[in-house]
Design an enzyme around this catalytic site. Sequence first.
Site, PDB file in Angstrom:
ATOM      1  N   GLU A 243      19.228 -18.340 -28.334  1.00 56.38           N
ATOM      2  CA  GLU A 243      18.711 -18.630 -29.671  1.00 56.38           C
ATOM      3  C   GLU A 243      18.382 -17.325 -30.378  1.00 56.38           C
ATOM      4  OE1 GLU A 243      15.518 -21.453 -29.324  1.00 56.38           O
ATOM      5  OE2 GLU A 243      16.792 -22.889 -28.264  1.00 56.38           O
ATOM      6  N   HIS A 266      15.850 -25.526 -32.965  1.00 58.05           N
ATOM      7  CA  HIS A 266      14.589 -25.527 -32.188  1.00 58.05           C
ATOM      8  C   HIS A 266      13.374 -25.895 -33.055  1.00 58.05           C
ATOM      9  CE1 HIS A 266      12.862 -23.836 -28.215  1.00 58.05           C
ATOM     10  NE2 HIS A 266      12.084 -24.809 -28.681  1.00 58.05           N
TER      11      HIS A 266
HETATM   12  P1  NAI Z   1       5.798 -31.583 -18.956  1.00 60.63           P
HETATM   13  O1  NAI Z   1       5.528 -30.463 -18.021  1.00 60.63           O
HETATM   14  O2  NAI Z   1       4.675 -32.418 -19.437  1.00 60.63           O
HETATM   15  O3  NAI Z   1       6.873 -32.583 -18.272  1.00 60.63           O
HETATM   16  C1  NAI Z   1       8.020 -32.133 -17.612  1.00 60.63           C
HETATM   17  C2  NAI Z   1       8.369 -33.171 -16.561  1.00 60.63           C
HETATM   18  O4  NAI Z   1       9.611 -32.804 -15.965  1.00 60.63           O
HETATM   19  C3  NAI Z   1       7.348 -33.258 -15.431  1.00 60.63           C
HETATM   20  O5  NAI Z   1       6.959 -34.595 -15.242  1.00 60.63           O
HETATM   21  C4  NAI Z   1       8.105 -32.698 -14.214  1.00 60.63           C
HETATM   22  O6  NAI Z   1       7.700 -33.280 -12.990  1.00 60.63           O
HETATM   23  C5  NAI Z   1       9.525 -33.085 -14.567  1.00 60.63           C
HETATM   24  N1  NAI Z   1      10.538 -32.302 -13.872  1.00 60.63           N
HETATM   25  C6  NAI Z   1      10.537 -30.983 -13.566  1.00 60.63           C
HETATM   26  N2  NAI Z   1      11.675 -30.639 -12.927  1.00 60.63           N
HETATM   27  C7  NAI Z   1      12.425 -31.767 -12.839  1.00 60.63           C
HETATM   28  C8  NAI Z   1      13.700 -32.053 -12.299  1.00 60.63           C
HETATM   29  N3  NAI Z   1      14.440 -31.100 -11.719  1.00 60.63           N
HETATM   30  N4  NAI Z   1      14.151 -33.321 -12.393  1.00 60.63           N
HETATM   31  C9  NAI Z   1      13.404 -34.303 -12.964  1.00 60.63           C
HETATM   32  N5  NAI Z   1      12.172 -34.088 -13.489  1.00 60.63           N
HETATM   33  C10 NAI Z   1      11.700 -32.836 -13.426  1.00 60.63           C
HETATM   34  O7  NAI Z   1       6.616 -30.941 -20.161  1.00 60.63           O
HETATM   35  P2  NAI Z   1       6.739 -31.495 -21.655  1.00 60.63           P
HETATM   36  O8  NAI Z   1       5.625 -30.991 -22.469  1.00 60.63           O
HETATM   37  O9  NAI Z   1       7.014 -32.943 -21.613  1.00 60.63           O
HETATM   38  O10 NAI Z   1       8.051 -30.691 -22.148  1.00 60.63           O
HETATM   39  C11 NAI Z   1       9.336 -31.037 -21.662  1.00 60.63           C
HETATM   40  C12 NAI Z   1      10.363 -30.041 -22.180  1.00 60.63           C
HETATM   41  O11 NAI Z   1      10.368 -30.024 -23.597  1.00 60.63           O
HETATM   42  C13 NAI Z   1      10.139 -28.604 -21.757  1.00 60.63           C
HETATM   43  O12 NAI Z   1      11.383 -28.022 -21.432  1.00 60.63           O
HETATM   44  C14 NAI Z   1       9.634 -27.940 -22.994  1.00 60.63           C
HETATM   45  O13 NAI Z   1       9.948 -26.580 -22.986  1.00 60.63           O
HETATM   46  C15 NAI Z   1      10.420 -28.682 -24.058  1.00 60.63           C
HETATM   47  N6  NAI Z   1       9.818 -28.612 -25.404  1.00 60.63           N
HETATM   48  C16 NAI Z   1      10.668 -28.439 -26.473  1.00 60.63           C
HETATM   49  C17 NAI Z   1      10.173 -28.353 -27.754  1.00 60.63           C
HETATM   50  C18 NAI Z   1      11.085 -28.204 -28.936  1.00 60.63           C
HETATM   51  O14 NAI Z   1      10.663 -27.705 -29.955  1.00 60.63           O
HETATM   52  N7  NAI Z   1      12.312 -28.642 -28.843  1.00 60.63           N
HETATM   53  C19 NAI Z   1       8.726 -28.397 -28.016  1.00 60.63           C
HETATM   54  C20 NAI Z   1       7.928 -28.679 -26.831  1.00 60.63           C
HETATM   55  C21 NAI Z   1       8.490 -28.734 -25.570  1.00 60.63           C
END
Ligand code: NAI
Length: 385
Positions: A243, A266
């Site tokens: 990005e 993003h």
């Molecule tokens: P979170 O930490 O609350 O949830 C992530 C989940 O993924 C957890 O339950 C974890 O156990 C699970 N996980 C981890 N590795 C895994 C795997 N290999 N297979 C299956 N499950 C797995 O995170 P949150 O806040 O829900 O964010 C999720 C994603 O969204 C992150 O990558 C974050 O960077 C991204 N994000 C993107 C944004 C955007 O602007 N597009 C803004 C905020 C977050």
Amino acid sequence: MLRAAGVEVEARPGALEGRELVEAVRGASILGIRSRSRVDAEVLAAAPELLAIGCFCIGTNQVDLGVAAAHGVPVFNSPFGNTRSVAELTLAEIVMLLRGVFDRSTELHRGIWRKTAEGAREVRGRTLGIVGYGHIGSQLSVLAESLGMHVVFFDIDHRLPLGNAVALGSLEELLERSDVVSLHVPETDLTRGMIGAPEIARMRRGAILVNNARGSLVDLDAAADSLRRGHLRGIAADVFPNEPESNGPGFATPLAGAPNSILTPHVGGSTEEAQEAIGRDVAEKLLRHAIGGSTRGAVNVPEVDLPRRREGAHRILHFHRNVPGVLGRMHTLLASRGINITAEYLQSDAHLSYVILEVDPADAEVVRRDLASVPETIRVRTLWD
Ligand code: NAI
């Protein structure tokens, strides 16, 4: 919130960098930054009075967390302030992709009227597969069910299914069962490249893929190829492997020009509500630390969630290097003076310990000096009314 709590706030527009930041931080007790101001050893050395850093954003990569910890400076952020914003955008995109709205819109912009029901589907009754059932994934689950979607999910950790959602045992099963696959996992060794050509081939013909998580999760060449061949029916991508640092033209992606594709720069978490939630969240964490000593939510020092200070008691906060024997020596020192500790809290990580003591006001200064004399001490601070 900070001003209301009596903090003297100096606000600077724009991201300060280098010398500018070093000058600005001199004499400050709290530093608030956003993602573009880099806080390194030089900045921290210029601000010996600094008690805490608040990153008014999601990530903390811009701060040298190890050096901050070595100065006894907790760093706070707001990792989940934009959860709802991402979940909402994701759901909206699923509706748009199942209806092929962006292609119809682009055609109409070009003057092409193409009224058709072909391939356009309601979301009601479709199966949504959520990969990663954390903050965003579980919010999306609730919103999608309210529109009548069936939700299945896969998470490497045990997660309580909300509503009627069903936990599946593998990513493969999820890919085979879902009409829409939405990724909500962090970037890790396990998730990098988790959706490549074999996984896309495993998805149902006509399925939709949404990646609003991290750019490295999906092989975009494979996705673009599948869209053009008509196996995948649509994609939404808010994140990309490389990005740009700044806004402007010149961005390239294999998905450019692919059918039924929603590409966004993003912005999944970028809403005014998320900005406000982040502001409140970080300000609260900073205040809880400045006023009560709590490090709950700190990303670089041991987390201690402290109850209210006992009425009249003085609270002494002590960060020290975690080497064997320090705690014993501290207790011996205080015991030798017959000082009564009325409350004690401790949390350590491999490098650092954070000890919080409450003592009677008459003893506070002696205790503070004793603790400051311990050679491993990084920082000692007293709180009172
Ligand atoms: P979170 O930490 O609350 O949830 C992530 C989940 O993924 C957890 O339950 C974890 O156990 C699970 N996980 C981890 N590795 C895994 C795997 N290999 N297979 C299956 N499950 C797995 O995170 P949150 O806040 O829900 O964010 C999720 C994603 O969204 C992150 O990558 C974050 O960077 C991204 N994000 C993107 C944004 C955007 O602007 N597009 C803004 C905020 C977050």
